[in-house]
Motif scaffolding. Structure first.
Motif, PDB file in Angstrom:
ATOM      1  N   UNK A 370       0.827  -1.202   0.000  1.00 31.27           N
ATOM      2  CA  UNK A 370       0.000   0.000   0.000  1.00 31.27           C
ATOM      3  C   UNK A 370       0.863   1.254   0.000  1.00 31.27           C
ATOM      4  N   UNK A 371       1.927   1.245   0.783  1.00 30.95           N
ATOM      5  CA  UNK A 371       2.819   2.398   0.823  1.00 30.95           C
ATOM      6  C   UNK A 371       3.490   2.608  -0.529  1.00 30.95           C
ATOM      7  N   UNK A 372       3.918   1.516  -1.144  1.00 27.72           N
ATOM      8  CA  UNK A 372       4.590   1.601  -2.449  1.00 27.72           C
ATOM      9  C   UNK A 372       3.699   2.262  -3.488  1.00 27.72           C
ATOM     10  N   UNK A 373       2.463   1.802  -3.632  1.00 26.56           N
ATOM     11  CA  UNK A 373       1.605   2.295  -4.704  1.00 26.56           C
ATOM     12  C   UNK A 373       1.235   3.756  -4.475  1.00 26.56           C
ATOM     13  N   UNK A 374       1.161   4.181  -3.212  1.00 24.13           N
ATOM     14  CA  UNK A 374       0.858   5.581  -2.936  1.00 24.13           C
ATOM     15  C   UNK A 374       2.071   6.476  -3.177  1.00 24.13           C
ATOM     16  N   UNK A 413      -0.718  -3.311 -13.333  1.00 19.91           N
ATOM     17  CA  UNK A 413      -1.914  -2.541 -13.684  1.00 19.91           C
ATOM     18  C   UNK A 413      -2.232  -1.497 -12.615  1.00 19.91           C
ATOM     19  N   UNK A 414      -1.814  -1.750 -11.370  1.00 20.00           N
ATOM     20  CA  UNK A 414      -2.025  -0.749 -10.324  1.00 20.00           C
ATOM     21  C   UNK A 414      -1.176   0.492 -10.557  1.00 20.00           C
ATOM     22  N   UNK A 415       0.020   0.284 -11.105  1.00 17.15           N
ATOM     23  CA  UNK A 415       0.872   1.421 -11.441  1.00 17.15           C
ATOM     24  C   UNK A 415       0.221   2.254 -12.542  1.00 17.15           C
ATOM     25  N   UNK A 416      -0.370   1.581 -13.526  1.00 15.50           N
ATOM     26  CA  UNK A 416      -1.084   2.284 -14.595  1.00 15.50           C
ATOM     27  C   UNK A 416      -2.249   3.081 -14.007  1.00 15.50           C
ATOM     28  N   UNK A 472      -6.465  -2.049  -3.509  1.00 12.88           N
ATOM     29  CA  UNK A 472      -6.087  -2.829  -4.682  1.00 12.88           C
ATOM     30  C   UNK A 472      -4.749  -3.521  -4.508  1.00 12.88           C
ATOM     31  N   UNK A 473      -3.787  -2.808  -3.884  1.00  9.50           N
ATOM     32  CA  UNK A 473      -2.464  -3.396  -3.668  1.00  9.50           C
ATOM     33  C   UNK A 473      -2.488  -4.528  -2.661  1.00  9.50           C
ATOM     34  N   UNK A 474      -3.320  -4.397  -1.638  1.00 10.57           N
ATOM     35  CA  UNK A 474      -3.351  -5.403  -0.572  1.00 10.57           C
ATOM     36  C   UNK A 474      -4.080  -6.684  -0.975  1.00 10.57           C
ATOM     37  N   UNK A 475      -5.009  -6.598  -1.942  1.00 17.21           N
ATOM     38  CA  UNK A 475      -5.776  -7.797  -2.315  1.00 17.21           C
ATOM     39  C   UNK A 475      -5.207  -8.491  -3.543  1.00 17.21           C
TER      40      UNK A 475
END
Length: 476
Positions: A370-374, A413-416, A472-475
């Motif tokens: 979660x920290x990474x994607x934010x 896809x989360x990065x996108x 999204x990142x955690x699941x």
């Protein structure tokens, strides 16, 4: 639009995306003389169908500094590199040109204008409900084809109705600018954001589409409620308008004989819009179940444009003119793609891409998903101020940022999604984005008033995006 014809004051003008990107090509070439060269071992990832860097295998290699010739050739090799077919962006550029032609062919039929005008006419006397309906229509345009410049024609149509209904010019501007903007923020099949970014990240654009629909729905709902509450306050007490000091001036400007003609929304218009929507549905089906990518999608939009031409029968010359005009309008986007990918060409040839990835690997190691994607989202927010072009930012950032997701055990896809949400959010207020400044000029809304109006909304939208990305990142 302001009628003031006085010459613009001389002074600093923020450079265009072309200048910024070419400057970054030069900077990347300079960095190849400074940053140590290095490479990862790569292994085929069957899910991505491409080779990806293997964590922990980075090693120094001989440098390959880039010079003047490399800088000049970088935009060319960004579009077409005979030595590396996978690095070519010519297929993406051609896709952009053809989808631009398709959109213009549809727009030339008058179907989009007639549909929106019909909604405006039908809702007269019920202007309160015009807000969610029109914001929904503009959001659909934003999420499907990145509707932006196309909205500018609607301000002179909508503002007289909104002001006559007892609201203010800011309400009218927010319906269009926030409506289309939140659609881009929550892009689902937007060719100029999601599709190009996914291609640069090496994944199908349909990956992560459910989360994008959720973000689109939540942010659209919040924007609608926000605008409706403001509109209700202004109608109840006009002095609470943020542009109250311009009330008489705006009424004199906009409350002239009604400029909204009761354009007939014909059966043909409806049929064209069905084809328009169905084309995007077929694109999703082709990518998810038939293995389509740029070539097939380009063919689909070409065929759809021809089909619209055959149905509406504008005449061969008129059809060709509208087709070429649409492609010509997006030629700049195609060139931006080449320039942006040229930066990656320089970095790859100079063998510093993997070094930067290695530094990023060290930074993301130990971060929660979660920290990474934010963190990625915040980086994209900052980049969006300097590169407001969604396609330019996609091609610039995704080749570097997307592989870091592999190090953090996060789906690409989360990065996108983080990129497109950040770019869409910033472009709601970005002073370097021509659509924002053009819309405010037409609506006679000072930029500082727009910031005053939107800053609480931006905080709410940011919270929704960051929470959605975290979940999204955690699941995954």
């Amino acid at each position: 639009m302001s009628s003031d014809t006085a010459p613009e004051p001389k002074g600093f003008r923020f450079p265009t995306a072309y200048t910024i990107l070419f400057g970054l090509i030069i900077l990347a070439a300079i960095l190849t003389w400074i940053v140590p060269a290095g490479q990862y071992e790569r292994r085929l990832n069957p899910e991505l169908n491409r080779e990806v860097p293997v964590v922990g295998t980075y090693r120094p290699v001989e440098p390959n500094q880039q010079g003047l010739t490399d800088i000049i050739m970088a935009p060319v090799r960004g579009l077409y590199n005979p030595d590396d077919n996978k690095a070519n962006a010519i297929d993406v550029a051609l896709f952009v040109l053809i989808i631009g032609a398709f959109i213009n062919v549809v727009a030339t039929t008058g179907a989009i204008d007639a549909g929106i005008r019909s909604a405006m006419v039908a809702l007269r006397g019920h202007e309160k409900w015009m807000i969610p309906v029109l914001m929904g229509l503009f959001a659909f345009g934003g999420t499907t084809f990145g509707m932006a410049e196309e909205t500018l024609a609607f301000y002179v149509l909508l503002l007289p109705i909104i002001i006559a209904a007892g609201y203010d010019a800011l309400t009218g501007v927010s319906i269009i600018l926030l409506g289309a903007g939140v659609g881009v923020l929550g892009s689902t099949v937007n060719a100029f954001a999601t599709v190009i970014a996914s291609d640069a990240a090496g994944i199908p654009f349909t990956n992560g589409i459910i989360l994008r629909f959720i973000i689109l729905g939540l942010t659209w709902l919040v924007c609608v409620i926000y605008v409706m509450r403001y509109a209700a306050r202004v109608k109840a007490d006009p002095s609470r308008s943020l542009v109250y000091d311009r009330k008489a001036e705006n009424e004199a400007q906009f409350l002239k004989p009604n400029r909204v003609e009761a354009t007939h929304f014909t059966l043909l218009h409806k049929f064209v819009l069905v084809i328009f929507a169905l084309t995007f549905v077929i694109m999703i089906w082709g990518v998810t179940s038939q293995g389509w990518w740029m070539g097939q999608m380009t063919g689909l939009f070409f065929a759809a444009a021809v089909l619209v031409g055959l149905i509406t029968r504008p005449g061969e010359e008129a059809f060709i003119d509208s087709f070429l005009a649409g492609a010509r309008d997006l030629l700049g986007v195609a060139l931006i793609i080449g320039l942006a990918r040229g930066i990656v060409v320089i970095m790859d040839a100079g063998r510093i891409t993997d070094t930067i990835l290695h530094w990023a690997e060290a930074k993301v190691t130990g971060l929660s998903q979660a920290m990474y994607i934010n963190v990625i989202y915040c980086i994209e927010v900052m980049l969006s101020f300097f590169v407001p072009s969604s396609s330019g930012l996609a091609v610039l950032s995704m080749p570097i940022v997307a592989p870091t997701a592999d190090f953090a055990s996060v789906q690409r896809d989360l990065v996108v999604t983080a990129y497109q949400s950040a770019n869409g959010l910033v472009n709601l207020v970005n002073p370097t984005f021509a659509v924002v400044m053009g819309a405010l000029a037409i609506g006679r809304v000072p930029y500082e008033r727009w910031l005053q109006f939107t800053w609480p909304l931006l905080i709410i939208l940011t919270a929704i995006i960051m929470v959605s990305l975290s979940i999204g990142a955690m699941i995954t």
